[in-house]
Design an enzyme around this catalytic site. Structure first.
Site, PDB file in Angstrom:
ATOM      1  N   ILE A  82       6.839   3.490   3.499  1.00 22.27           N
ATOM      2  CA  ILE A  82       6.328   2.134   3.253  1.00 22.27           C
ATOM      3  C   ILE A  82       7.498   1.333   2.702  1.00 22.27           C
ATOM      4  O   ILE A  82       8.221   1.816   1.816  1.00 22.27           O
ATOM      5  CB  ILE A  82       5.096   2.131   2.322  1.00 22.27           C
ATOM      6  CG1 ILE A  82       4.610   0.694   2.102  1.00 22.27           C
ATOM      7  CG2 ILE A  82       5.367   2.834   1.007  1.00 22.27           C
ATOM      8  CD1 ILE A  82       3.209   0.621   1.512  1.00 22.27           C
ATOM      9  N   TYR A  83       7.706   0.153   3.248  1.00 22.51           N
ATOM     10  CA  TYR A  83       8.929  -0.597   2.911  1.00 22.51           C
ATOM     11  C   TYR A  83       8.715  -2.090   3.119  1.00 22.51           C
ATOM     12  O   TYR A  83       8.103  -2.503   4.112  1.00 22.51           O
ATOM     13  CB  TYR A  83      10.078  -0.127   3.810  1.00 22.51           C
ATOM     14  CG  TYR A  83      11.406  -0.793   3.530  1.00 22.51           C
ATOM     15  CD1 TYR A  83      12.060  -0.609   2.316  1.00 22.51           C
ATOM     16  CD2 TYR A  83      12.013  -1.607   4.492  1.00 22.51           C
ATOM     17  CE1 TYR A  83      13.291  -1.217   2.066  1.00 22.51           C
ATOM     18  CE2 TYR A  83      13.254  -2.205   4.247  1.00 22.51           C
ATOM     19  CZ  TYR A  83      13.889  -2.008   3.030  1.00 22.51           C
ATOM     20  OH  TYR A  83      15.092  -2.596   2.786  1.00 22.51           O
ATOM     21  N   TYR A  92       2.070   2.904  -7.402  1.00 18.16           N
ATOM     22  CA  TYR A  92       1.080   3.920  -7.034  1.00 18.16           C
ATOM     23  C   TYR A  92       0.118   4.217  -8.186  1.00 18.16           C
ATOM     24  O   TYR A  92      -1.020   4.621  -7.953  1.00 18.16           O
ATOM     25  CB  TYR A  92       1.785   5.201  -6.569  1.00 18.16           C
ATOM     26  CG  TYR A  92       2.653   4.984  -5.346  1.00 18.16           C
ATOM     27  CD1 TYR A  92       2.186   4.204  -4.281  1.00 18.16           C
ATOM     28  CD2 TYR A  92       3.924   5.532  -5.249  1.00 18.16           C
ATOM     29  CE1 TYR A  92       2.972   3.985  -3.162  1.00 18.16           C
ATOM     30  CE2 TYR A  92       4.718   5.321  -4.124  1.00 18.16           C
ATOM     31  CZ  TYR A  92       4.242   4.538  -3.091  1.00 18.16           C
ATOM     32  OH  TYR A  92       5.022   4.328  -1.986  1.00 18.16           O
TER      33      TYR A  92
END
Lengths: 153, 153
Positions: free
Chosen positions: A86-87, A132
């Site tokens: 994920i970026y 997160y």
């Protein structure tokens, strides 16, 4: 106000996606580790038997972020989503695009009746770990990643 | 002299395999984490679209070890073997059965033209880390495992 669109990646996005994969590897201090070719990348995502899927974030028509996943198998939990990457490009961060890309994969996993989602973060990447934590993700620090390149053995 | 046979797992082995999965989870101090059902395990390995494969070690006709893998996708390296589990029952260790099971998966990966193989070990499992060092495996301690159960979000 930016025009942000989250959509599924298509075959035509692969070249740009691979640029972003390299951008992420640089951030992770391992740019030399990206040895996959564009043709293998395209074939494995959009050939006869796709093994990965992705969402892209377009801002004013330009792809500036992505989330990419595959289906993994866990002997403990059965089939699960594995969020491989994920970026979001540095200059466009802070607009909630990462969360949109994360949520898109999570929704896909829920729709597909998978039990859960797994991924990895670097232990020095505090912004990622903070991100997160907001999802109440379980973080487990006691595993070691091991690998062998077949050309070396 | 024990009669050791390494062979591909078949559908009929699933019940015994799941017993060994639980044995490994106990060794890894996480027996409560095994929530997969036998029917999901059988279906995902021997149904219409298998997503995992395994080798078993039979000693004098009884399965006492296994190695189980799936194909993962890496944006850095392309498709690769992921060794999900490798396990030999405690009372039968020291006869090289672990190495035979490891080599069987590695050979399968070489035959399939994958670039390499990845897996994880626990950072306190020194016998495992020593075993992998003999293969000159690259060990990487800086990644954190993250997970979300969809039922919780």
């Amino acid at each position: 106000m930016d025009n942000i669109v989250i959509r599924k990646a298509s075959c035509e996005d692969c070249s740009r996606l691979l640029e972003l994969v390299r951008g992420l590897a640089e951030y992770e201090k391992a740019p030399q580790e990206v040895t996959v070719s564009l043709s293998h990348f395209v074939e494995s995502g959009f050939g006869e038997n796709p093994v990965w899927w992705a969402f892209v974030a377009e801002v004013d028509g330009l792809i500036c972020g992505f989330s990419l996943y595959y289906i993994r198998y866990s002997t403990w939990k059965g089939q699960r989503i594995y969020l491989e990457d994920i970026y979001v490009e540095p200059e466009i961060r802070g607009k909630g695009i990462g969360a949109m890309l994360f949520d898109a994969v999570m929704q896909e996993g829920k729709n597909g009746n998978y039990s859960g989602m797994m991924w990895q973060a670097l232990d020095w990447n505090q912004p990622a770990l903070d991100f997160y934590s907001k999802y109440k993700a379980k973080l487990d620090f006691e595993w070691v990643n091991c690998s062998i390149e077949f050309k070396d053995v």
